[in-house]
Motif scaffolding. Structure first.
Motif, PDB file in Angstrom:
ATOM      1  N   LEU A 189      51.515 -47.333  55.681  1.00  0.00           N
ATOM      2  CA  LEU A 189      51.363 -48.073  54.439  1.00  0.00           C
ATOM      3  C   LEU A 189      52.719 -48.466  53.888  1.00  0.00           C
ATOM      4  O   LEU A 189      53.691 -47.709  53.967  1.00  0.00           O
ATOM      5  N   ASN A 191      54.802 -49.205  50.580  1.00  0.00           N
ATOM      6  CA  ASN A 191      54.837 -48.952  49.147  1.00  0.00           C
ATOM      7  C   ASN A 191      55.778 -49.959  48.501  1.00  0.00           C
ATOM      8  O   ASN A 191      56.932 -50.102  48.921  1.00  0.00           O
ATOM      9  N   ASP A 227      48.883 -51.502  52.088  1.00  0.00           N
ATOM     10  CA  ASP A 227      49.945 -51.227  51.126  1.00  0.00           C
ATOM     11  C   ASP A 227      49.396 -50.377  49.989  1.00  0.00           C
ATOM     12  O   ASP A 227      48.184 -50.184  49.860  1.00  0.00           O
ATOM     13  N   TYR A 228      50.299 -49.873  49.177  1.00  0.00           N
ATOM     14  CA  TYR A 228      49.875 -49.122  48.009  1.00  0.00           C
ATOM     15  C   TYR A 228      50.945 -49.206  46.939  1.00  0.00           C
ATOM     16  O   TYR A 228      52.087 -49.611  47.188  1.00  0.00           O
ATOM     17  N   MET A 295      46.889 -38.567  51.238  1.00  0.00           N
ATOM     18  CA  MET A 295      48.228 -39.161  51.252  1.00  0.00           C
ATOM     19  C   MET A 295      49.286 -38.219  51.845  1.00  0.00           C
ATOM     20  O   MET A 295      50.464 -38.561  51.871  1.00  0.00           O
ATOM     21  N   THR A 415      45.464 -48.390  46.584  1.00  0.00           N
ATOM     22  CA  THR A 415      45.694 -48.608  48.009  1.00  0.00           C
ATOM     23  C   THR A 415      44.836 -49.773  48.471  1.00  0.00           C
ATOM     24  O   THR A 415      43.724 -49.976  47.964  1.00  0.00           O
ATOM     25  N   GLU A 420      39.946 -44.905  48.390  1.00  0.00           N
ATOM     26  CA  GLU A 420      40.056 -43.484  48.069  1.00  0.00           C
ATOM     27  C   GLU A 420      38.966 -42.700  48.794  1.00  0.00           C
ATOM     28  O   GLU A 420      37.794 -43.064  48.737  1.00  0.00           O
TER      29      GLU A 420
END
Length: 436
Positions: A189, A191, A227-228, A295, A415, A420
């Motif tokens: 991912l 960020n 992505d998050y 995570m 995210t 989730e």
């Protein structure tokens, strides 16, 4: 305007929906027009589209710049006095669903976006100082002028990009690709962090230009699975920007623990500095504490060594304090970063030691807590004011950290396209403070 090609008909449908407050937008309708099915509920889809439509405004086509059978590009004006180029490409065969869509802001000035270098550090630190974050009723400024890129050197794969307007530095954002685990699956991912736009260049679409550059560097089909982003719950600017994305129900909490001298200088310091020979034990402690949290990607000894040897001038083995059954690792970031918080005209300065790695064996809560006392004493002697650590309410560490904390700051996490997992309610969420 007569949009009769397959691409033109898709563009006309899309703009009609965007300009009509999402009337008629359902999951079935979306999947009739887009090759990739929506990975969202119908409410989430409508919220996301509505958020973008609100940000862009009502659009009108000014000019068609390309009109092929399977690709069309148009220039749009909006009721917000902004202009865009929208390009849509469709499948070559019926039903000619949309394969790609690209929005680009059109400017009346020159915008150049590039990767930043060490030489850009002073200019980027100045932008950050001139663009404080509004968090609740406070204005928070991070002063990285001592070493702007220090935190980037601790990250697994970080890129800092900057935007220049007519040749002058105007905005900056960081992208950091790292490995994580959600719902038992391994993901890469990106960020997006540390976005700052100088006041005189805000509302010019520079955020979009920065994100576009980072997406080129970390393309989904090659580098990243998604992505998050994380933000303080009372950071209204970011909350508004991500209003169209579903946020996690369980999210990280940052605790600030005051750094202060030990009550007795005669008491022996708990534990000792870690060494590479301790790698297996440290990995065991970290994975025991965080192994069920979303995570968190369980450590291996190789991954731990890489992390601790990536920037040894900032964070290495000696920064981990180890007892028989507990470990706490701290980057004394106050040497590179000071935090200024202005409220009602009064400014306070804090310098934080960031807890980057921590864990303990079941039943060793007292040892774990003693290590915070050690680090509080050590940091206070070096002009740091607080220990900063992330946890979450369902996490095993939360009761201890909550009791020690001077202040708790709730965050939110988004995210995409990964959602989730159900497990967060019972197991909690992990936040690697390197990426904050």
């Amino acid at each position: 305007m007569n949009l009769t090609t397959p691409a033109g008909r898709q563009l006309a449908w899309y703009l009609e929906v965007m300009n009509s407050d999402m009337r008629g937008l359902t999951l079935d309708e979306h999947d009739l027009h887009f090759a990739a099915p929506a990975e969202a509920t119908e409410d989430e889809l409508r919220t996301a589209w509505s958020g973008w439509a609100t940000r862009v405004g009502h659009t009108a086509i000014d000019k068609v710049t390309r009109d092929d059978e399977h690709e069309i590009a148009v220039e749009l004006s909006t009721d917000k006095s902004t202009r865009y180029q929208l390009t849509i490409a469709v499948e070559p065969k019926p039903p000619h669903r949309v394969q790609a869509m690209d929005w680009q802001r059109l400017y009346d000035f020159t915008v150049a976006v590039r990767e930043a270098t060490e030489a850009d550090g002073p200019a980027l630190a100045e932008i950050e100082q001139r663009a404080p974050i509004e968090v609740g009723d406070a204005r928070v400024t991070f002063d990285r002028s001592a070493d702007y890129l220090a935190a980037a050197r601790l990250m697994e794969d970080a890129t800092v990009v900057m935007a220049e307007v007519d040749g002058e530095p105007a905005a900056v954002e960081w992208g950091a690709l790292h490995h994580t685990r959600i719902g038992g699956r391994h993901y890469r991912l990106v960020n997006f962090i540390h976005l700052r736009v100088a006041a005189e260049h805000q509302r010019k679409g520079l955020w979009g230009a920065l994100v576009r550059k980072l997406n080129e560097i970390y393309p989904a089909e090659v580098a990243a699975d998604g992505d998050y982003a994380c933000a303080a719950r009372d950071n209204h600017s970011i909350q508004n920007a991500f209003a169209g994305r579903p946020r996690w129900r369980v999210a990280p909490v940052r605790a600030l623990i005051r750094a202060q001298p030990a009550s007795s200088s005669a008491a022996p310091a708990p534990g000792r500095p870690a060494t590479p020979d301790d790698a297996e034990r440290i990995v065991e402690l970290l994975n025991t504490t965080h192994g069920r949290e979303a995570m968190f990607l369980p450590y291996t000894t190789e991954a731990l060594r890489t992390r601790l040897e990536r920037a040894p001038d900032l964070y290495t083995w000696q920064h981990l304090r180890l007892t028989e059954n507990a470990v706490v690792g701290v980057w004394p970031s106050g040497a590179q970063i000071r935090v200024l918080r202005e409220t009602d005209g009064h400014t306070t300065e804090t310098r934080h030691g960031l807890v980057l790695d921590y864990g303990y064996a079941p039943g060793a809560e007292a040892e774990f807590e003693q290590l915070f006392g050690y680090w509080g004493d050590r940091l206070a002697a070096h002009d740091h004011t607080h220990l900063s650590i992330f946890t979450s309410e369902p996490s095993p560490s939360y009761p201890i950290i909550e009791r020690l904390a001077d202040r708790l700051e709730p965050f939110d996490i988004w995210t995409y396209p990964v959602g989730e997992p159900e497990s967060t309610a019972a197991d909690g969420v992990y936040a690697d403070q390197v990426y904050f």
